[in-house]
Design an enzyme around this catalytic site. Structure first.
Site, PDB file in Angstrom:
ATOM      1  N   GLY A 292       0.804  -1.216   0.000  1.00  0.00           N
ATOM      2  CA  GLY A 292       0.000   0.000   0.000  1.00  0.00           C
ATOM      3  C   GLY A 292       0.832   1.260   0.000  1.00  0.00           C
ATOM      4  N   GLU A 335       9.623 -14.349  -6.085  1.00  0.00           N
ATOM      5  CA  GLU A 335       9.273 -15.767  -6.172  1.00  0.00           C
ATOM      6  C   GLU A 335       7.911 -15.980  -6.802  1.00  0.00           C
ATOM      7  OE1 GLU A 335       7.691 -14.326  -2.240  1.00  0.00           O
ATOM      8  OE2 GLU A 335       9.526 -14.061  -3.397  1.00  0.00           O
TER       9      GLU A 335
END
EC number: 6.3.5.5
Length: 354
Positions: A292, A335
């Protein structure tokens, strides 16, 4: 049972409560991920938030232990268009609603999630409360505002590990500074033959150096990076002593330690489909993101730092590296956990620096 999502500005979205939990408040955010809802629900970066899933059907493959981001549910609530009645998968160990019931997480379904997402995009992220009763709307609005205010402080203390743990054995040892790390990041480091000593976010320079690492990985995590001043100080102390790789919140902490500033995005980046451009070769990668806050580009010291990656959605900064020291960071999850990944090579770059 009828249910409602009441936002702090007074807007109400009606739906149906699917489980036994009838009330929860938190910051209302949306994720554009089409897959891996179980990873999202257990991702520490979602701590304290009510997550709106934009994909219309959720829960069709159930839950299984190996696909969790962490051991526990981290979201405060889940808002869906539709939850699958008959999930099916050969690895399924539990269905979505049973898991959320056990975790005491309310699920609000039959909501117009498209309208809700568009509303958040136009009005910005705000506090909200899931409830079964809206008779006292004024009190609910106040509770929603309070939930939003509570998420402005240090959230890392709720999700960081309590003890030091060693993972795997390898020729090169690194310290993982755990701000709310996900299983996928840990597995990616283990896969590259490293010995990992994972430590709490409270660890300082002396504690880390006493472990004799060859590098430091600063993990992702929840909340406002400027609220974790002690972690920023520790990172500042580490710069120049060891190679450092920061991811997500770790990227923001590293930027702050190098003199930059951060700001809150209007509605954040959350999903498995965010395009990012590599400025060194003009390649575009599709990335998994959940944050955010972002680094303020105008605050970057260009004499020391180089901007390496940029978001193609809003042009925000997605990666930096130090011009002289083995220090770099990315805003996304290399990842790709959850989701598809083509950016795992950033872990390889870190290993090369050790």
């Amino acid at each position: 049972m009828k249910g409602y999502l009441v936002l702090e500005n007074g807007r109400v979205f009606e739906g149906k409560l699917l489980n036994d939990c009838s009330m929860a408040n938190g910051e209302v955010v949306f994720s554009t991920a089409m897959i891996s809802y179980q990873d999202i629900i257990t991702d520490p970066s979602y701590f304290g938030q009510i997550v709106v899933m934009t994909y219309p059907l959720v829960g069709n493959v159930g839950f299984n232990e190996k696909s969790f981001s962490s051991r526990l549910a981290m979201v405060k609530g889940l808002v869906l268009r539709e939850a699958t009645d008959f999930p099916s998968h050969y690895e399924m160990e539990m269905d979505l609603i049973s898991f959320l019931n056990e975790s005491e997480i309310p699920v609000l379904t039959e909501v117009d999630t498209r309208a809700l997402t568009k509303f958040i995009r136009s009005e910005g992220i705000m506090g909200g409360i899931i409830t079964h009763n809206i008779d006292n709307k004024k009190r609910l609005i106040n509770q929603a505002k309070k939930a939003s205010e509570e998420l402005t402080g240090d959230l890392v203390r709720y999700v960081t590990r309590k003890n030091v743990m060693k993972y795997s054995s390898g020729q090169k040892r690194i310290v993982l500074l755990d701000l709310g790390t996900k299983r996928g990041a840990l597995e990616s480091l283990i896969k590259r033959g490293l010995e990992i000593i994972a430590v709490p976010a409270t660890y300082e320079l002396e504690d880390i150096m006493s472990l004799k690492p060859e590098g430091v990985f600063i993990s992702d995590g929840p909340g406002d990076p400027e609220a974790i001043k002690s972690v920023i100080e520790t990172t500042r102390d580490l710069i120049g002593k060891l190679p450092i790789f920061g991811v997500g919140l770790g990227h923001q902490v590293l930027a702050l330690a190098l003199g930059a500033k951060t700001f809150k995005l209007a509605y954040g980046h959350r999903g498995t489909n965010h395009p990012v451009k590599d400025l060194s070769n003009n390649r575009v990668y599709i990335t998994t993101q959940n944050h955010g806050y972002a680094v303020l580009e105008s605050s970057i010291n260009h004499s020391e730092l180089e901007i390496t990656l940029r978001s193609l959605n809003d042009n925000s900064l997605e990666g930096i590296k130090h011009k002289n020291l083995p220090v770099f960071s990315v805003q996304f999850d290399p990842e790709g956990f959850p989701g598809y990944s083509e950016t795992g090579f950033f872990y390889d770059k870190f290993v090369e620096l050790l």
